[in-house]
Structures are given as structure tokens and as C-alpha cells.
Design a protein around this motif. Structure first.
Motif, PDB file in Angstrom:
ATOM      1  N   ALA A 285       0.822  -1.205   0.000  1.00 54.12           N
ATOM      2  CA  ALA A 285       0.000   0.000   0.000  1.00 54.12           C
ATOM      3  C   ALA A 285       0.860   1.261   0.000  1.00 54.12           C
ATOM      4  O   ALA A 285       0.353   2.352  -0.254  1.00 54.12           O
ATOM      5  CB  ALA A 285      -0.916  -0.002   1.225  1.00 54.12           C
ATOM      6  N   ASP A 286       2.144   1.104   0.267  1.00 54.90           N
ATOM      7  CA  ASP A 286       3.075   2.231   0.358  1.00 54.90           C
ATOM      8  C   ASP A 286       3.943   2.256  -0.898  1.00 54.90           C
ATOM      9  O   ASP A 286       4.768   1.365  -1.111  1.00 54.90           O
ATOM     10  CB  ASP A 286       3.942   2.084   1.609  1.00 54.90           C
ATOM     11  N   GLU A 287       3.787   3.264  -1.715  1.00 55.75           N
ATOM     12  CA  GLU A 287       4.558   3.323  -2.962  1.00 55.75           C
ATOM     13  C   GLU A 287       6.057   3.428  -2.709  1.00 55.75           C
ATOM     14  O   GLU A 287       6.855   3.060  -3.575  1.00 55.75           O
ATOM     15  CB  GLU A 287       4.071   4.491  -3.825  1.00 55.75           C
ATOM     16  N   ALA A 288       6.450   3.894  -1.536  1.00 55.83           N
ATOM     17  CA  ALA A 288       7.879   3.956  -1.218  1.00 55.83           C
ATOM     18  C   ALA A 288       8.504   2.569  -1.215  1.00 55.83           C
ATOM     19  O   ALA A 288       9.712   2.429  -1.437  1.00 55.83           O
ATOM     20  CB  ALA A 288       8.092   4.624   0.135  1.00 55.83           C
ATOM     21  N   ALA A 289       7.694   1.534  -0.992  1.00 57.49           N
ATOM     22  CA  ALA A 289       8.204   0.159  -1.000  1.00 57.49           C
ATOM     23  C   ALA A 289       8.642  -0.274  -2.386  1.00 57.49           C
ATOM     24  O   ALA A 289       9.326  -1.298  -2.526  1.00 57.49           O
ATOM     25  CB  ALA A 289       7.135  -0.800  -0.473  1.00 57.49           C
ATOM     26  N   TYR A 290       8.263   0.472  -3.416  1.00 55.75           N
ATOM     27  CA  TYR A 290       8.621   0.141  -4.796  1.00 55.75           C
ATOM     28  C   TYR A 290       9.812   0.953  -5.300  1.00 55.75           C
ATOM     29  O   TYR A 290      10.238   0.777  -6.444  1.00 55.75           O
ATOM     30  CB  TYR A 290       7.425   0.375  -5.720  1.00 55.75           C
ATOM     31  N   ARG A 291      10.335   1.835  -4.481  1.00 52.99           N
ATOM     32  CA  ARG A 291      11.470   2.636  -4.909  1.00 52.99           C
ATOM     33  C   ARG A 291      12.775   1.870  -4.698  1.00 52.99           C
ATOM     34  O   ARG A 291      12.829   0.871  -3.963  1.00 52.99           O
ATOM     35  CB  ARG A 291      11.493   3.969  -4.158  1.00 52.99           C
ATOM     36  N   VAL A 292      13.817   2.333  -5.373  1.00 58.75           N
ATOM     37  CA  VAL A 292      15.089   1.612  -5.373  1.00 58.75           C
ATOM     38  C   VAL A 292      15.623   1.354  -3.965  1.00 58.75           C
ATOM     39  O   VAL A 292      16.055   0.233  -3.669  1.00 58.75           O
ATOM     40  CB  VAL A 292      16.125   2.353  -6.250  1.00 58.75           C
ATOM     41  N   PRO A 293      15.639   2.323  -3.040  1.00 61.26           N
ATOM     42  CA  PRO A 293      16.189   2.016  -1.714  1.00 61.26           C
ATOM     43  C   PRO A 293      15.457   0.879  -1.010  1.00 61.26           C
ATOM     44  O   PRO A 293      16.092   0.027  -0.366  1.00 61.26           O
ATOM     45  CB  PRO A 293      16.037   3.345  -0.965  1.00 61.26           C
ATOM     46  N   ALA A 294      14.122   0.843  -1.110  1.00 63.25           N
ATOM     47  CA  ALA A 294      13.362  -0.220  -0.456  1.00 63.25           C
ATOM     48  C   ALA A 294      13.596  -1.565  -1.138  1.00 63.25           C
ATOM     49  O   ALA A 294      13.692  -2.606  -0.470  1.00 63.25           O
ATOM     50  CB  ALA A 294      11.871   0.126  -0.467  1.00 63.25           C
ATOM     51  N   LEU A 295      13.703  -1.569  -2.454  1.00 62.37           N
ATOM     52  CA  LEU A 295      13.959  -2.821  -3.170  1.00 62.37           C
ATOM     53  C   LEU A 295      15.352  -3.345  -2.844  1.00 62.37           C
ATOM     54  O   LEU A 295      15.558  -4.569  -2.751  1.00 62.37           O
ATOM     55  CB  LEU A 295      13.798  -2.602  -4.672  1.00 62.37           C
ATOM     56  N   ALA A 296      16.310  -2.449  -2.657  1.00 67.90           N
ATOM     57  CA  ALA A 296      17.652  -2.870  -2.234  1.00 67.90           C
ATOM     58  C   ALA A 296      17.610  -3.465  -0.833  1.00 67.90           C
ATOM     59  O   ALA A 296      18.283  -4.472  -0.550  1.00 67.90           O
ATOM     60  CB  ALA A 296      18.612  -1.687  -2.281  1.00 67.90           C
TER      61      ALA A 296
END
Length: 265
Positions: free
Chosen positions: A69-80
Motif C-alpha cells: 500500500a506504500d509506494e515507497a516500497a517500490y522505490r530503489v532504496p526499499a527494493l535494495a
């Protein structure tokens, strides 16, 4: 299999060497934009034959991994962070890390965030940061903002899939993917800063490889990135942007030869 990673499940495949094969090390492979773990299905068994336990997974929001539900989870830092947490969840110490295309941006971030965790960094058909060729990403953002995933499958995308090895998987993958993840990834691909200087400063052994006809990031930019990383540079014949599926046997040899060269004996 599904593994709980940073609070929600990721879909994971592990390719294990045979019991009679010397275990030479472990490797995590990170897929690219709109991709999945299945992109490494031809490559994983070949690397396992060379003695490497290979782990690959669907990035969060993609194919069989959980959505957020949090789009920040799809950004590069979270994916790393997901990538590093997956290594922990499997009890893998100092694996080799490979990122294909968009996965290369994730892999660079993972190395910069925690360089002592990884044995080496391989960037396969990737770049130092944002891709200057923006048109495809802008089109994806417009498409997922105006159509359902089912609607956007019909047409050119469906016709393309018919010529691929597993069109049904490609359709399932597309329909299962969170469109918000595609939008966030596309924006990351248009705006991500270069991390090459920071990655080079870690001193991690690095490898830049791409297909001879790769046309995603400009090849001149990939060559410059290899020089800036003091990395081994390999141009893979009979391959374009996806040597992992277009020429998996040679790609497996190229990767394993590099990992052998930097692994302790």
C-alpha cells in the motif's frame, strides 16, 4: 516458494548445485523492469552446474510477490533493502550480487548501503543511473494510468508475447503485477542518480556485461561505467538486452568465470 521479507512475502526460486558438485558460492540475481524471477530460469540451472547456489525472486509488486500500500516500497532504496533482507532470511553470507537492467540500479544501491555484505557486483545490461532513453517509461506511466492491466495487455504486448518462449507466463506476470509498481519503477528509471562513484569507492570487485546488440542504456555509457568501477567488461555475442534468455549458456560461463576469479580458493 514464498518467504517473509521485511514484513511481507516475496516469491523466490533457489537453484541448488547437485550434491556431487563443489559448492563454490552463492549468488542473488535481481530482475529488471516489468520482469520477474522467471527471467533467470534458463540461467539458474547452468550456474548451479558451475557450483553456485542461485537465488532469484520477484521484486515487490511484481508477478507472485506481495503488493504494498506504500509506494515507497517500490522505490530503489526499499527494493535494495528487500534484496539484503532476503539474503538474511536464507542465511546466505556474502553472495555475489547481479542486477539486470533496472535490477542493476537496485544492486548498486544494495552495495553502497552495505558493501561488506556482498562478494561482488555484476551489472548486466544496466547503467549508472537514470536511462537517458525515456520514451518507453513515459509510455508505461501513461498506459497504466489510463488502462487496467488486462486492457493494456491486449494489442502490441500480447502480439510480442506470442513470439516468446512462454507467452502464458508473460501474460500471468503482467496481469498479477501492481500497476503502481510499474509507475514507480518507470519514474525511478527516469530520475535515479548515479551511484557509480560510491560503488567504486567500496572497492567491491565489479563486472559490467551486456549483449552485443543491447540497446537499453547506450553502450558507450555502459563502457564508461565499467571504467569508472574498474570493472571487468564483457560483451556477450548473440545477445541483446537479455543475455540471460538469449544466450544463457555463454552468459552462465561469463558470470561463473568472473565469480571464480574473485572467490577465495
Amino acid at each position: 516458494m514464498l518467504l517473509d521479507v521485511t514484513g511481507a512475502p516475496l516469491a523466490v526460486i533457489v537453484f541448488d548445485p547437485a550434491a556431487t558438485t563443489e559448492h563454490r558460492g552463492d549468488a542473488l540475481l535481481v530482475h529488471g523492469f516489468t520482469g520477474s524471477k522467471d527471467d533467470f530460469a534458463p540461467l539458474g540451472p547452468l550456474l548451479a552446474q558451475r557450483g553456485y547456489r542461485v537465488v532469484t525472486f520477484d521484486n515487490r509488486g511484481q508477478h507472485e510477490s506481495s503488493h504494498s500500500a506504500d509506494e515507497a516500497a517500490y522505490r530503489v532504496p526499499a527494493l535494495a533493502a528487500d534484496t539484503a533482507a532476503l539474503a538474511d532470511a536464507l542465511g546466505i553470507e556474502r553472495p555475489h550480487l547481479l542486477g539486470h537492467s533496472f535490477g542493476g540500479l537496485i544492486a548498486q544501491r544494495a552495495v553502497v548501503d552495505d558493501p561488506g555484505r556482498w562478494a561482488s557486483l555484476t551489472l548486466l545490461c544496466s547503467g549508472p543511473g537514470a536511462n537517458p532513453r525515456r520514451g518507453n517509461y513515459e509510455a508505461i506511466i501513461a498506459e497504466v494510468g489510463s488502462k487496467t492491466m488486462a486492457e493494456s495487455w491486449i494489442g502490441d504486448r500480447e502480439a510480442w508475447a506470442r513470439g516468446e518462449a512462454d507467452p502464458e507466463m508473460l501474460k500471468r506476470r503482467w496481469l498479477a503485477t501492481d500497476p503502481r509498481s510499474l509507475e514507480v519503477h518507470a519514474r525511478e528509471l527516469m530520475t535515479a542518480p548515479s551511484l557509480v562513484a560510491e560503488a567504486a569507492a567500496t572497492g567491491i570487485p565489479a563486472h559490467v556485461a551486456f549483449g552485443v546488440t543491447d540497446d537499453a542504456w547506450p553502450q558507450e555509457l555502459q563502457r564508461e561505467m565499467a571504467a569508472d568501477l574498474d570493472a571487468r567488461l564483457t560483451v556477450i555475442p548473440d545477445a541483446g538486452h537479455c543475455p540471460n534468455t538469449e544466450n544463457p549458456a555463454l552468459t552462465a560461463d561469463v558470470l561463473a568465470d568472473f565469480w571464480d576469479s574473485v572467490s577465495p580458493r
